[in-house]
Design an enzyme around this catalytic site. Sequence first.
Site, short mmCIF file in Angstrom:
data_model
loop_
_atom_site.label_atom_id
_atom_site.label_comp_id
_atom_site.label_asym_id
_atom_site.label_seq_id
_atom_site.Cartn_x
_atom_site.Cartn_y
_atom_site.Cartn_z
N GLY A 72 65.58 31.89 44.30
CA GLY A 72 65.30 33.30 44.57
C GLY A 72 63.90 33.50 45.11
CB SER A 101 65.03 27.31 45.48
OG SER A 101 64.03 27.97 46.20
CG MET A 102 61.44 30.44 43.52
SD MET A 102 59.88 29.52 43.59
CE MET A 102 59.04 30.11 42.14
CG HIS A 126 63.94 24.45 49.34
ND1 HIS A 126 65.00 25.04 49.98
CD2 HIS A 126 63.52 25.37 48.45
CE1 HIS A 126 65.20 26.26 49.50
NE2 HIS A 126 64.31 26.47 48.58
CG ASP A 176 67.61 22.59 51.21
OD1 ASP A 176 66.49 23.12 51.24
OD2 ASP A 176 68.65 23.21 51.49
#
Length: 196
Positions: A72, A101-102, A126, A176
């Site tokens: 997000g 991600s986050m 990433h 990624d």
Amino acid sequence: MPIGVPKVPFRTPGERNPTWIDIYNRLYRERLIFLGQAIDSNVSNQLIGLFVYLSSESDTKDLYLLINSPGGWVIPGIAIYDTMQFVRPDIQTICMGLAASMGSFILVGGAITKRLAFPHARVMIHQPAAGFYEAQTSELILEAEELLKLREILTRVYVQRTGKPLWAVSEDMERDTFMSATEAQAYGIVDFVAVG
């Protein structure tokens, strides 16, 4: 067909009869917190509120953050991470599905030696993504500069909390990079893989 949020009986100390409360409120009372969606300002504020409130109830009992998140927004994610470092109790992070991600940034932010992944969990890191598509050139330059600053913050946290060299983390964040639970353990994002 959605079932809604299940309710469970809970007996407040001193009360004779239990009341029915939603399952998440019941689990919060056991210091179990869930991040099961994309991170935005609302989710971030709710988690921060829970961390602060539960920390005020006891600053010695660990909190447990169970993560199944696609990631997000970066700034709300950093706010969650910073709060995790600020509150007194240790926060044990548990990846139970996906921490991308986050989501992986928050996973790595758990108390070192208390970060766990379930055996079939997936972790992905990433670099932060840009949000500009139809912006003016001056706005593009400013946003690119801000993205570089944010990327530096994220990279340095991964380096600090995994023990990986800066060049390796920086290279892995170029794209990624997906990891299994055991690969995330070898990378230093989690400390243990749960065994059944």
